[in-house]
Motif scaffolding. Structure first.
Motif, short mmCIF file in Angstrom:
data_model
loop_
_atom_site.label_atom_id
_atom_site.label_comp_id
_atom_site.label_asym_id
_atom_site.label_seq_id
_atom_site.Cartn_x
_atom_site.Cartn_y
_atom_site.Cartn_z
N SER A 35 29.00 4.04 13.83
CA SER A 35 28.64 2.62 13.82
C SER A 35 27.31 2.37 14.53
CB SER A 35 29.74 1.79 14.49
OG SER A 35 29.86 2.13 15.87
N LEU A 36 26.86 3.33 15.33
CA LEU A 36 25.57 3.19 16.02
C LEU A 36 24.40 3.56 15.11
CD1 LEU A 36 26.54 4.88 19.42
CD2 LEU A 36 26.54 2.44 18.88
N LEU A 37 24.70 4.09 13.93
CA LEU A 37 23.66 4.58 13.02
C LEU A 37 23.59 3.70 11.78
CD1 LEU A 37 24.49 8.39 13.26
CD2 LEU A 37 22.77 7.12 14.55
N HIS A 38 23.46 2.40 11.99
CA HIS A 38 23.46 1.45 10.88
C HIS A 38 22.16 0.66 10.80
CE1 HIS A 38 27.71 1.17 9.19
NE2 HIS A 38 27.75 2.17 10.05
N ASP A 39 21.13 1.12 11.44
CA ASP A 39 19.87 0.37 11.44
C ASP A 39 18.75 1.24 10.89
OD1 ASP A 39 17.35 -0.87 12.32
OD2 ASP A 39 18.67 -2.25 13.38
N PRO A 40 18.05 0.80 9.83
CA PRO A 40 16.98 1.62 9.25
C PRO A 40 15.84 1.89 10.21
CG PRO A 40 16.93 -0.60 8.35
CD PRO A 40 18.21 -0.49 9.12
N ASP A 41 15.65 1.04 11.22
CA ASP A 41 14.57 1.26 12.17
C ASP A 41 14.75 2.56 12.95
OD1 ASP A 41 13.30 -0.99 11.37
OD2 ASP A 41 13.62 -2.14 13.20
N THR A 42 15.99 3.02 13.08
CA THR A 42 16.23 4.27 13.79
C THR A 42 15.45 5.41 13.15
OG1 THR A 42 18.46 3.52 14.38
CG2 THR A 42 18.02 5.88 14.55
N LEU A 43 15.31 5.37 11.83
CA LEU A 43 14.65 6.45 11.10
C LEU A 43 13.18 6.58 11.50
CD1 LEU A 43 16.29 5.72 7.63
CD2 LEU A 43 16.87 7.58 9.21
N TRP A 44 12.46 5.45 11.46
CA TRP A 44 11.03 5.57 11.79
C TRP A 44 10.82 5.75 13.28
CZ3 TRP A 44 8.64 2.25 15.08
CH2 TRP A 44 9.11 0.94 15.19
N GLN A 45 11.77 5.29 14.12
CA GLN A 45 11.65 5.56 15.56
C GLN A 45 11.65 7.06 15.82
OE1 GLN A 45 11.10 3.18 17.69
NE2 GLN A 45 12.04 1.29 16.95
N ILE A 46 12.54 7.78 15.16
CA ILE A 46 12.60 9.23 15.32
C ILE A 46 11.35 9.89 14.76
CG2 ILE A 46 13.84 11.31 14.56
CD1 ILE A 46 16.41 9.70 14.74
N LYS A 47 10.86 9.38 13.64
CA LYS A 47 9.65 9.94 13.03
C LYS A 47 8.46 9.80 13.98
CE LYS A 47 7.37 11.39 9.26
NZ LYS A 47 7.68 12.61 8.49
N VAL A 48 8.30 8.64 14.58
CA VAL A 48 7.20 8.43 15.52
C VAL A 48 7.37 9.32 16.74
CG1 VAL A 48 6.08 6.75 17.04
CG2 VAL A 48 6.76 6.08 14.73
N GLY A 49 8.61 9.43 17.24
CA GLY A 49 8.84 10.29 18.40
C GLY A 49 8.50 11.74 18.12
N TYR A 395 12.26 -4.85 2.90
CA TYR A 395 11.96 -4.66 4.33
C TYR A 395 12.81 -3.55 4.94
CZ TYR A 395 11.11 -6.12 9.19
OH TYR A 395 10.76 -6.17 10.51
N GLY A 396 14.11 -3.50 4.59
CA GLY A 396 15.00 -2.53 5.20
C GLY A 396 14.80 -1.10 4.74
N PHE A 397 14.05 -0.88 3.67
CA PHE A 397 13.83 0.47 3.16
C PHE A 397 12.59 1.14 3.74
CE2 PHE A 397 16.11 -0.82 -1.01
CZ PHE A 397 17.34 -0.58 -0.41
N GLY A 398 11.82 0.41 4.53
CA GLY A 398 10.57 0.96 5.04
C GLY A 398 10.77 2.19 5.90
N GLY A 399 11.79 2.16 6.78
CA GLY A 399 12.03 3.30 7.65
C GLY A 399 12.36 4.57 6.89
N TYR A 400 13.18 4.44 5.84
CA TYR A 400 13.55 5.62 5.06
C TYR A 400 12.34 6.17 4.30
CZ TYR A 400 15.97 8.71 1.84
OH TYR A 400 16.38 9.81 1.12
N LEU A 401 11.49 5.29 3.80
CA LEU A 401 10.29 5.76 3.10
C LEU A 401 9.39 6.54 4.06
CD1 LEU A 401 9.37 2.68 0.87
CD2 LEU A 401 10.29 4.88 0.13
N ILE A 402 9.27 6.09 5.30
CA ILE A 402 8.46 6.80 6.28
C ILE A 402 9.01 8.20 6.50
CG2 ILE A 402 7.82 6.87 8.72
CD1 ILE A 402 7.50 3.86 8.65
N VAL A 403 10.34 8.31 6.62
CA VAL A 403 10.97 9.61 6.80
C VAL A 403 10.71 10.53 5.61
CG1 VAL A 403 13.20 10.78 7.00
CG2 VAL A 403 12.73 8.78 8.38
N ARG A 404 10.63 9.95 4.42
CA ARG A 404 10.37 10.74 3.22
C ARG A 404 8.88 10.97 2.99
NH1 ARG A 404 14.59 11.04 -0.64
NH2 ARG A 404 13.07 12.26 -1.82
#
Length: 493
Positions: A35-49, A395-404
């Motif tokens: 349940s803690l992994l339900h936000d697309p922003d998590t994806l780009w946060q990890i990418k930037v890190g 808007y919500g798909f931006g993080g996944y696109l960054i990861v890809r």
């Protein structure tokens, strides 16, 4: 003799309570970790890190977007991003889950510790449960959660000083350094210095107020300097200011929208309970405390993401005034130090070891997975096959696109895009400005779109010549340019 013999036991139970609550909260969140992994922003946060770790530097310009490439962008949450990226690289999704759960659990433990300075354990636990309930919708693997325990420690430290009519200790300043590197919300901590400082001045004897005001001013200046102890220096304040300057676009982004009272919610219940408490018991607070509660309430009413701040700040403000009402006549111990003796120390060690063992066992047997509702895998696979490079996305798909490694039209870094861009984008994506949508697609040379199935823009493109739907499922739909009139669309799945 019986009463005297029971006091050490009561004190041990009381002083072990924060550790018990921390462990219980952590294990509860660990078990429900997905349940803690339900936000697309998590994806780009990890990418930037990961980028920061690879380059041993922090970004100063945008590296990922289609529309803002090369523009100034400061990562005000760089340390949180590094922590998420490091734990993810070593343990997969279990890493961010454990890290997030630990931060939330520590927040609850610290909150209980500060509340127990004035309230008995049952009442302090009620306030902790209320704070947890209010924050629940926003408890996600994102930087603001890692900053929560710092916020509680900072606010609790300031309130403890104000309750004694003293200036805050300069030993609190390292907390501001940590906060400023974890999340841009550190500006709230700076604002609280003045707000809580007024309470200290109000309670102080008149002859001491001038000296106290000088110490508060010195502490405020020190906190301001501490907030700039980041890789960005003074520009840290600029990055935070850009987040606060999004204006009307706040009302469109889901987590920044005003609170909704069309149906009952825990926040509505908390407000009604606070109002009832004041009416029934004749709650009387000093003007500075009233201003603090009104400020926290206004923030929560204006932006739903501030409800968690309300849940933490209000109990800390009310704890001392409520202590005379609901505290029993007997003078129970108020100390925060663990009771002396081996039994209490052994109990604490046992709790820590049991929690660590349970964590290792569960993490080894359970595979944590990111929410599939935020990951349009099949749709992006199709776009990759078609070599689509300029994509207009929801808007919500931006993080996944960054990861890809695909540049998104827009993503969760709202401060990068600015108020005007976001207002124009949402008006186009929501179908409120069809001509603006078509102009946006043409001006940016968009060759494909990746939108949610319920997006008005997706429905519009179904009926616009020159565009055709080539894919659709429950997560996303894809349209591409079609210069051949009358071309047949591929049916959705």
């Amino acid at each position: 003799m019986t009463i005297a013999a029971s006091l050490p036991i009561a004190r041990a139970r009381r002083n072990l309570a924060p550790l018990c609550v921390t462990a219980a909260t952590f294990l509860l969140l660990l078990v429900s970790g997905d349940s803690l992994l339900h936000d697309p922003d998590t994806l780009w946060q990890i990418k930037v890190g990961a980028w920061i770790l690879d380059h041993r530097a922090v970004p100063w310009t945008d590296l990922y977007s289609l529309t803002r490439q090369g523009d100034v962008w400061l990562s005000t949450s760089w340390l949180s991003q590094v922590l998420f990226a490091a734990t993810y690289s070593h343990w997969g999704w279990a890493g961010p889950v454990v890290l997030t759960a630990a931060a939330i659990a520590l927040t609850m433990g610290l909150l209980l510790t500060f509340l127990q300075r004035h309230l008995e354990l049952p009442y302090a636990l009620v306030f902790c449960l209320l704070a947890m309930t209010l924050a629940a919708p926003h408890l996600l693997a994102r930087p603001h959660v890692l900053a929560l325990p710092v916020m509680v420690a900072w606010t609790g430290g300031l309130m403890a000083m104000a309750d004694r009519s003293r200036a805050p200790s300069f030993l609190l300043l390292p907390l501001m350094v940590l906060w400023a590197n974890l999340h841009g919300g550190f500006v709230l901590g700076l604002a609280l210095i003045g707000a809580i400082g007024l309470e200290a001045l109000w309670r102080a004897a008149p002859p001491r107020r001038l000296a106290l005001a000088m110490r508060l001013a010195a502490f405020g200046l020190g906190a301001l300097v501490a907030s700039c102890c980041t890789p960005y220096g003074l520009d840290t304040l600029l990055g935070a200011a850009r987040i606060l300057s999004l204006g009307k676009s706040f009302s469109i982004i889901a987590e920044w929208r005003p609170a909704d009272f069309s149906s009952f919610s825990p926040f509505a219940g908390a407000l009604l309970g606070l109002l009832g408490l004041g009416l029934i018991r004749g709650l009387t607070l000093s003007p500075p405390r009233v201003l603090l509660i009104l400020g926290a309430t206004w923030m929560a009413l204006a932006h739903v993401r501030s409800i968690e701040t309300f849940g933490v700040l209000v109990p800390l403000v009310l704890a001392q005034p409520l202590s005379g009402w609901i505290r029993p006549a007997s003078d129970a111990p108020r100390g925060l130090r663990m009771a002396p003796g081996a039994p209490a120390a052994l109990a604490a060690v046992a709790i820590v070891l049991a929690t660590a063992s349970a964590t290792a066992t569960f993490a080894a047997r359970h595979t944590f997975e990111f929410s599939t509702a935020q990951t349009p895998v099949a749709a992006v696979d199709l776009l990759a096959e078609r070599k689509a490079a300029r994509i207009f996305n929801s808007y919500g798909f931006g993080g996944y696109l960054i990861v890809r490694d695909i540049r998104p039209f827009v993503d969760g870094r709202s401060e990068l895009y600015g108020e005007k861009f976001l207002m124009d984008y949402f008006a186009a994506e929501d179908g409120r400005n069809v001509s603006g949508l078509l102009r946006m697609l043409d001006d940016n040379g968009i060759d494909a779109t990746l939108l949610t199935p319920d997006s008005p823009a997706a429905q519009i493109l179904d009926h616009i010549k020159g565009w055709k739907r080539v894919y659709g499922d429950k997560i996303a739909v894809v349209h591409v340019r079609d210069d051949t009139e009358g071309a047949a669309a591929v049916p959705s799945k």
